[in-house]
Write a protein that holds these residues in place. Structure first.
Motif, PDB file in Angstrom:
ATOM      1  N   LEU C  79      34.657  45.382  46.775  1.00  0.00           N
ATOM      2  CA  LEU C  79      34.134  44.401  45.822  1.00  0.00           C
ATOM      3  C   LEU C  79      34.148  42.999  46.406  1.00  0.00           C
ATOM      4  O   LEU C  79      33.135  42.352  46.533  1.00  0.00           O
ATOM      5  CB  LEU C  79      34.948  44.430  44.527  1.00  0.00           C
ATOM      6  CG  LEU C  79      34.848  45.728  43.726  1.00  0.00           C
ATOM      7  CD1 LEU C  79      35.648  45.623  42.459  1.00  0.00           C
ATOM      8  CD2 LEU C  79      33.395  46.062  43.406  1.00  0.00           C
ATOM      9  N   TRP C  80      35.303  42.512  46.730  1.00  0.00           N
ATOM     10  CA  TRP C  80      35.370  41.183  47.344  1.00  0.00           C
ATOM     11  C   TRP C  80      36.676  41.044  48.100  1.00  0.00           C
ATOM     12  O   TRP C  80      37.605  41.828  47.919  1.00  0.00           O
ATOM     13  CB  TRP C  80      35.203  40.079  46.309  1.00  0.00           C
ATOM     14  CG  TRP C  80      36.404  39.870  45.427  1.00  0.00           C
ATOM     15  CD1 TRP C  80      37.503  39.118  45.718  1.00  0.00           C
ATOM     16  CD2 TRP C  80      36.635  40.413  44.129  1.00  0.00           C
ATOM     17  NE1 TRP C  80      38.391  39.164  44.695  1.00  0.00           N
ATOM     18  CE2 TRP C  80      37.888  39.945  43.702  1.00  0.00           C
ATOM     19  CE3 TRP C  80      35.913  41.251  43.284  1.00  0.00           C
ATOM     20  CZ2 TRP C  80      38.437  40.294  42.474  1.00  0.00           C
ATOM     21  CZ3 TRP C  80      36.459  41.595  42.066  1.00  0.00           C
ATOM     22  CH2 TRP C  80      37.694  41.121  41.661  1.00  0.00           C
ATOM     23  N   GLU C  81      36.720  40.011  48.964  1.00  0.00           N
ATOM     24  CA  GLU C  81      37.945  39.737  49.699  1.00  0.00           C
ATOM     25  C   GLU C  81      38.889  39.003  48.762  1.00  0.00           C
ATOM     26  O   GLU C  81      38.586  37.897  48.304  1.00  0.00           O
ATOM     27  CB  GLU C  81      37.614  38.868  50.916  1.00  0.00           C
ATOM     28  CG  GLU C  81      38.646  38.948  51.973  1.00  0.00           C
ATOM     29  CD  GLU C  81      38.278  38.054  53.155  1.00  0.00           C
ATOM     30  OE1 GLU C  81      38.677  38.341  54.260  1.00  0.00           O
ATOM     31  OE2 GLU C  81      37.574  37.056  52.933  1.00  0.00           O
ATOM     32  N   PHE C  82      39.981  39.620  48.448  1.00  0.00           N
ATOM     33  CA  PHE C  82      40.844  39.097  47.390  1.00  0.00           C
ATOM     34  C   PHE C  82      41.823  38.064  47.947  1.00  0.00           C
ATOM     35  O   PHE C  82      41.778  36.892  47.594  1.00  0.00           O
ATOM     36  CB  PHE C  82      41.580  40.257  46.742  1.00  0.00           C
ATOM     37  CG  PHE C  82      42.368  39.872  45.537  1.00  0.00           C
ATOM     38  CD1 PHE C  82      41.920  38.862  44.710  1.00  0.00           C
ATOM     39  CD2 PHE C  82      43.557  40.501  45.237  1.00  0.00           C
ATOM     40  CE1 PHE C  82      42.637  38.513  43.590  1.00  0.00           C
ATOM     41  CE2 PHE C  82      44.273  40.153  44.121  1.00  0.00           C
ATOM     42  CZ  PHE C  82      43.810  39.156  43.300  1.00  0.00           C
ATOM     43  N   VAL C  87      44.430  41.345  51.444  1.00  0.00           N
ATOM     44  CA  VAL C  87      44.014  42.349  50.471  1.00  0.00           C
ATOM     45  C   VAL C  87      42.520  42.197  50.217  1.00  0.00           C
ATOM     46  O   VAL C  87      42.050  41.107  49.914  1.00  0.00           O
ATOM     47  CB  VAL C  87      44.773  42.196  49.143  1.00  0.00           C
ATOM     48  CG1 VAL C  87      44.277  43.225  48.151  1.00  0.00           C
ATOM     49  CG2 VAL C  87      46.255  42.329  49.358  1.00  0.00           C
ATOM     50  N   ASP C  88      41.810  43.315  50.372  1.00  0.00           N
ATOM     51  CA  ASP C  88      40.421  43.366  49.944  1.00  0.00           C
ATOM     52  C   ASP C  88      40.390  44.056  48.599  1.00  0.00           C
ATOM     53  O   ASP C  88      40.946  45.133  48.438  1.00  0.00           O
ATOM     54  CB  ASP C  88      39.572  44.152  50.955  1.00  0.00           C
ATOM     55  CG  ASP C  88      39.134  43.243  52.073  1.00  0.00           C
ATOM     56  OD1 ASP C  88      39.401  42.036  51.977  1.00  0.00           O
ATOM     57  OD2 ASP C  88      38.534  43.750  53.031  1.00  0.00           O
ATOM     58  N   MET C  89      39.743  43.406  47.629  1.00  0.00           N
ATOM     59  CA  MET C  89      39.671  44.050  46.324  1.00  0.00           C
ATOM     60  C   MET C  89      38.585  45.113  46.370  1.00  0.00           C
ATOM     61  O   MET C  89      37.473  44.850  46.815  1.00  0.00           O
ATOM     62  CB  MET C  89      39.341  43.005  45.262  1.00  0.00           C
ATOM     63  CG  MET C  89      39.579  43.507  43.869  1.00  0.00           C
ATOM     64  SD  MET C  89      41.317  43.897  43.634  1.00  0.00           S
ATOM     65  CE  MET C  89      41.211  44.884  42.182  1.00  0.00           C
ATOM     66  N   TYR C 148      47.503  48.533  46.241  1.00  0.00           N
ATOM     67  CA  TYR C 148      48.608  48.343  45.309  1.00  0.00           C
ATOM     68  C   TYR C 148      48.500  47.037  44.540  1.00  0.00           C
ATOM     69  O   TYR C 148      49.006  46.911  43.432  1.00  0.00           O
ATOM     70  CB  TYR C 148      49.939  48.400  46.053  1.00  0.00           C
ATOM     71  CG  TYR C 148      50.405  49.804  46.323  1.00  0.00           C
ATOM     72  CD1 TYR C 148      50.936  50.569  45.307  1.00  0.00           C
ATOM     73  CD2 TYR C 148      50.285  50.374  47.579  1.00  0.00           C
ATOM     74  CE1 TYR C 148      51.348  51.864  45.529  1.00  0.00           C
ATOM     75  CE2 TYR C 148      50.688  51.668  47.821  1.00  0.00           C
ATOM     76  CZ  TYR C 148      51.215  52.419  46.792  1.00  0.00           C
ATOM     77  OH  TYR C 148      51.615  53.700  47.011  1.00  0.00           O
ATOM     78  N   VAL C 149      47.849  46.028  45.132  1.00  0.00           N
ATOM     79  CA  VAL C 149      47.748  44.750  44.433  1.00  0.00           C
ATOM     80  C   VAL C 149      46.862  44.893  43.206  1.00  0.00           C
ATOM     81  O   VAL C 149      47.212  44.460  42.097  1.00  0.00           O
ATOM     82  CB  VAL C 149      47.203  43.661  45.382  1.00  0.00           C
ATOM     83  CG1 VAL C 149      47.044  42.363  44.623  1.00  0.00           C
ATOM     84  CG2 VAL C 149      48.136  43.468  46.545  1.00  0.00           C
ATOM     85  N   GLY C 150      45.704  45.536  43.401  1.00  0.00           N
ATOM     86  CA  GLY C 150      44.832  45.762  42.252  1.00  0.00           C
ATOM     87  C   GLY C 150      45.531  46.616  41.205  1.00  0.00           C
ATOM     88  O   GLY C 150      45.464  46.341  40.003  1.00  0.00           O
ATOM     89  N   LEU C 151      46.237  47.640  41.691  1.00  0.00           N
ATOM     90  CA  LEU C 151      46.981  48.491  40.770  1.00  0.00           C
ATOM     91  C   LEU C 151      47.983  47.658  39.985  1.00  0.00           C
ATOM     92  O   LEU C 151      48.136  47.818  38.769  1.00  0.00           O
ATOM     93  CB  LEU C 151      47.701  49.568  41.575  1.00  0.00           C
ATOM     94  CG  LEU C 151      48.537  50.609  40.816  1.00  0.00           C
ATOM     95  CD1 LEU C 151      48.424  51.956  41.517  1.00  0.00           C
ATOM     96  CD2 LEU C 151      49.983  50.226  40.742  1.00  0.00           C
TER      97      LEU C 151
END
Lengths: 252, 98, 632
Positions: C79-82, C87-89, C148-151
């Motif tokens: 989706l995008w570079e978070f 972290v890449d989202m 894990y960050v998105g989670l």
């Protein structure tokens, strides 16, 4: 030789007059002493090949500045600040210590300095004479400072006007207003004039009221205080008491 | 000779300074300041003669002008203060403190 | 077999648009919250529509995934570079996440629809739907994120939404307290998850599922990570020792209980363990054993609590704890267990939602009465509710051929083979389940009428019964479909790995028969106690054991004496030290400076002449200094 004599005479006079400026109780005398110092210095300028400055000194200082001082003195008048009683603890003592110390250090420094013989201004004024040389410097090298000085003078004049100006915030009181105010106050009549019905006709002599009692209000409080301070109270204890009371009222 | 003039100048300056410190009448304080300025002028004139050019005299001249302007403004301030406080004592204007 | 590699999704198609799944409910929540009361009239419809739209996307993505060969069934959608360089989202569309997405959006949509009826008299219905949508969006982010960050963001969003929903009736102090409690207890779990993530990052340098490598042997670091993740899972899934919030959370409206505390939110912990299974919980490892032990302990604790509750929702909450315990037990047993755990999770999502919504339907007809001792004989008054509730009941106790039977038997079977002690505990748990669920049914639908005077029980409107019917159909057939011939296991294999040996489902295994016998005994005992005998309208005192269970196994008391009291003393001690020690030093310093300044400021006399004197002294000293050093 002539210069030496002139110097010593004028040095003694000017130092004495300077001490007079500081230690005279009356401001007017101080002003006159200051004038003396300035005149002495004017002569010393003249002796030191600076006749132009001597003239300016006399015109600007002894003329204009001294006049201003005297004028202001007349405006402000006499008040408690003329007293020589020191109110700040230790101020006079330390001031004199510091002054003597400073003077001593200056004298020490100058006494130790070795000067070559005076160069004199002959070389500097060789071209076109003294006044021309002054003018040349003033209007070429120092012309910018000269012009700035003129701006300073104008600013100072304006400042004096602004400071001395008093804006009228209320309408000027008419005679009708004044009489109304007088009748609304606690005394509709004028204060009794001094000396009325009195045996002496002097401003510091309280008036007698028709019943023979003394009117304290008839004496100007400043004058009453002056009389008390100078111990010039009238012999009649009745009058003396009235004047003393008036002086006390004033100091409150 | 130069030393004598300079010592005279120093003495007048010190006397003026002491006067500033011990007199309470603002006008007399002002006079003492003028005394100090005059003492400086004497030193300038003396040095001008000592080193042999007129610049010292020019500076003394400017000092006089500035002193004149200063007297005008200073006396106006004194008169204004006197008008509002009925006092010309420098000790009475002491509200700006601890 | 290990999970297949995650490949980057490149072609278009529905999978590329799978972010819509999250976007729809998120947009719905935003609109409803931003436009506030202007959306009051149609807000609930928008909420339902958004949830359904999300469900449609999930179904389409599922179909597209079905059409792909197995090796391509794990697709990462960038989706995008978070966080640049870290972290890449992105979303991970694989069999596991899509199974969850279907459950969340499917059951979630049914609950949305049901809520239209259930909340029809509530003035804040629009806000309720906004929160429901927010919850669905957060839960979808949780299961769909490819790192894990998105989670974790989804995880926190779920926590927030559950807080808002539990405390939806915040005018009730008990609801506000319950919401706060849920939030705080969840924080403890979140802490574990967060520290686990830190450890993953420092150890492996990545937080993306695609970049983590499956491990075969456990080392201390992965054990630590596993236990920390387990702590996180315990918080979200209400497992021991972080179970205390779940029972109080029943303060929320009943659809909330169904959505959050039965079908979806509490399954997040199971998802976390299964998703991390290959990385940190390899078969036979200490971390996996810890998961299984926690699950077994919780399934018993939940069942025991469920036995003693008179509040129908709290009884169901106890059963939720217990059933999630089964899933955790399964999740601690490797790939075979994963399949059964997820299977049980899905079927449980159906029958537990069915039961909760049924309970809600009963409450709806009984003036929001929750005490089962005030029910009785309701089966003739609300036939549809009774029928669906009964089906859910049969499913949860594991009546043969219904959903719960297959999935629960699977877990028990696997557990008995892998960890016999835990397995037999699970068997015992099944027996207790038979007792308390039967008790619930008998107390509610059979026996004498023990109603309050003003109760007029009636069947709920169609908008509420239709979801019940749909859910009960799922409760009947889903389990058999998923478990027989290992359909779910094969489907999940690309995502979680396949076991070495494919298990066969035996209808007549020893454990299976033992379980059935125990369940029958439990149900019979319940009939003896609550069906045949008269149920006292007031709670009897009960034995020590009953009190123990009624007080939630003293969970709150333990928390209070072990954590709260010492914490309070610690803070008091800290306050004391702060006041006396630190403040003393700081205040003393300030007072010292203040005092000396108070004296120093006296130097500012206001007299110009004093200042001038100091200037002259200064000038004299300077002159003296120049004389000394400058030799003038």
């Amino acid at each position: 030789m002539g210069e030496t004599i002139t110097f010593w005479v004028l040095a003694v006079v000017s130092v004495g007059a300077a001490l007079g400026v500081v230690f005279n109780r009356k401001a007017v005398y101080s002003a006159l002493m200051l004038g003396t110092v300035m005149l002495c210095l004017a002569v010393l300028y003249a002796v030191q090949e600076a006749p132009f400055l001597a003239a300016v000194q006399i015109i600007v200082y002894t003329g204009a500045v001294m006049m201003l001082f005297l004028f202001t003195l007349m405006l402000v008048g006499v008040d408690t600040s003329d007293s020589l009683v020191e109110t700040l603890r230790g101020q006079r003592f330390w001031a004199i210590i510091a002054g003597i110390g400073f003077a001593g250090l200056i004298v020490l420094a100058l006494g130790n300095a070795v000067f070559s013989s005076q160069a004199g201004l002959a070389a500097a004024t060789a071209q076109g004479g003294y006044i021309r040389s002054i003018a040349l410097l003033l209007f070429t090298k120092y012309v910018f400072a000269f012009e700035v000085t003129s701006a300073l003078l104008i600013t100072a004049a304006l400042a004096a006007m602004v400071l001395a100006h008093r804006e009228r915030v209320a309408k000027k009181a008419t005679q009708k207003d004044l009489s109304k105010a007088r009748f609304l106050g606690d005394r509709p009549t004028p204060l009794p004039g001094p000396g009325t019905y009195a045996r002496n006709n002097a401003v510091d002599m309280p008036a007698l009221l028709p019943d023979g009692s003394v009117s304290e209000e008839s004496v100007n409080p400043y004058i009453a205080r002056y009389d008390v301070e100078q111990d010039r109270l009238p012999k009649d204890p009745k009058f003396a008491e009235a004047i003393r009371q008036r002086a006390e009222e004033e100091s409150e | 000779m130069t030393t004598n003039y300079l010592i005279l100048s120093g003495l007048l300056f010190s006397i003026g300074a002491v006067g500033v410190l011990i007199r309470r009448n603002a006008i007399v304080v002002f006079m003492c300041i003028e005394l100090m300025l005059n003492a400086c002028n004497l030193a300038f004139v003396t040095f001008a003669r000592q080193v042999g050019n007129l610049e010292g005299q020019i500076v003394a001249f400017f000092v006089m002008v500035v002193a004149a302007a200063e007297v005008v403004v200073g006396l106006a301030i004194i008169v204004t203060i006197f008008r509002t406080r009925r006092s010309a004592s420098v000790d009475d204007a002491n509200l700006l403190k601890y | 077999m290990d999970p297949v590699e995650i490949i980057q999704h490149t072609t278009g198609g529905v999978i590329g648009l799978s972010w819509l799944m999250i976007a729809f409910p998120l947009v719905g929540a935003t609109i409803l919250l931003v436009f506030n009361r202007y959306t009051n009239r149609w807000g609930h419809l928008l909420g339902v529509a958004m949830s359904l739209a999300s469900f449609v996307v999930a179904v389409l993505a599922f179909v597209e995934l079905l059409g792909l060969p197995e090796a391509q069934r794990r697709q990462a959608v960038h989706l995008w570079e978070f966080i640049p360089g870290m972290v890449d989202m992105g979303l991970l569309i694989d069999p596991l996440s899509i199974a969850f997405a279907l459950l969340i959006t499917g059951v979630g949509s049914l609950i949305h629809i049901y809520s239209i009826g259930y909340m029809s008299h509530d003035p804040d219905r629009r806000r309720f739907f906004a929160y429901l949508n927010l919850f669905v969006a957060a839960m979808l982010l949780l299961v769909l994120a490819d790192n894990y960050v998105g989670l974790f963001i989804g995880w926190e969003g779920v926590g927030l939404a559950s807080y808002l929903l539990i405390g939806f009736w915040q005018f009730k102090p008990s609801a506000a307290v319950a919401a706060k409690k849920a939030f705080v207890v969840n924080r403890v779990g979140d802490f574990g998850l967060l520290v686990g993530m830190f450890l993953i990052w420092t150890t492996f340098g990545t937080l993306a599922f695609a970049e983590l490598k499956p491990i075969t042997a456990e080392n201390p670091t992965t054990l630590a990570i596993g236990l920390l993740l387990l702590l996180g899972a315990c918080g979200k899934s209400a497992q021991l020792p972080l179970q205390s919030w779940l029972l109080d959370a029943m303060e929320g409206p009943t659809p909330v209980s169904a959505l959050i505390h039965a079908a979806t939110m509490v399954t997040a912990g199971v998802y976390l363990v299964v998703r991390s299974g290959a990385f940190f919980f390899p078969e036979g490892s200490g971390a996996a054993l810890a998961v299984a032990v926690v699950g077994a302990a919780t399934l018993l604790a939940g069942a025991i609590i469920g036995c003693a509750k008179d509040d129908i929702k709290k009884g169901l909450a106890g059963s939720t704890m217990s059933q999630i315990g089964y899933m955790m037990l399964g999740a601690g047993l490797g790939p075979v267990g994963y399949a059964f755990a997820i299977g049980h999770l899905i079927t449980h999502g159906f029958f537990k939602a069915d039961l909760f919504l049924g309970a809600g339907s009963v409450m709806h007809g009984m003036n929001d009465e929750v005490n089962m001792r005030k029910y009785g004989g309701l089966r003739t008054y609300m036939p549809v509710t009774f029928a669906t509730f009964f089906i859910g009941y049969l499913a949860i106790i594991g009546f043969p051929l219904l959903s719960g039977y297959f999935t629960k038997e699977g877990i028990i079977e696997t557990a008995v083979h892998a960890q016999p002690i835990l397995g037999w505990l699970a068997v015992a748990g099944a027996g207790i389940t038979g007792f308390y669920m039967s008790r619930m049914v008998f107390m509610t639908f059979f026996g004498e009428k023990r109603w309050e005077k003003d109760a007029h029980p009636h069947e709920s409107p169609t908008v509420m019964t239709v979801p019940l019917i749909v859910l009960s159909i799922g409760s009947v057939f889903l389990g058999g479909y998923l478990i027989l011939s290992n359909r779910l296991m094969d489907w999940l294999a690309p995502a979680v790995g396949a076991p070495a040996a494919r298990p066969e489902f035996h209808f007549t295994s020893t454990t299976g028969l033992a379980t059935l016998a125990l369940v029958a005994v439990g149900a019979a005992f319940a009939w003896y106690k609550y069906g045949r005998a008269e149920v006292p309208a007031v709670q009897p005192r009960g034995s020590f054991l009953t009190t123990f269970a009624r007080r939630d196994l003293y969970g709150d008391a333990i928390n209070e004496s072990l954590i709260m009291r010492p914490g309070q003393w610690l803070t008091r001690l800290a306050v004391f030290f702060d006041n006396r020690g630190i403040d003393g030093v700081v205040n003393g310093l300030a007072a010292g400076i203040g005092g000396s300044s108070g004296r120093l400021r006296r130097l500012q006399t206001g007299f110009a002449r004093t200042y001038a004197l100091s200037i002259l002294f200064g000038a004299a000293i300077l002159t003296g200094a120049l004389l000394l050093v400058g030799n003038i």
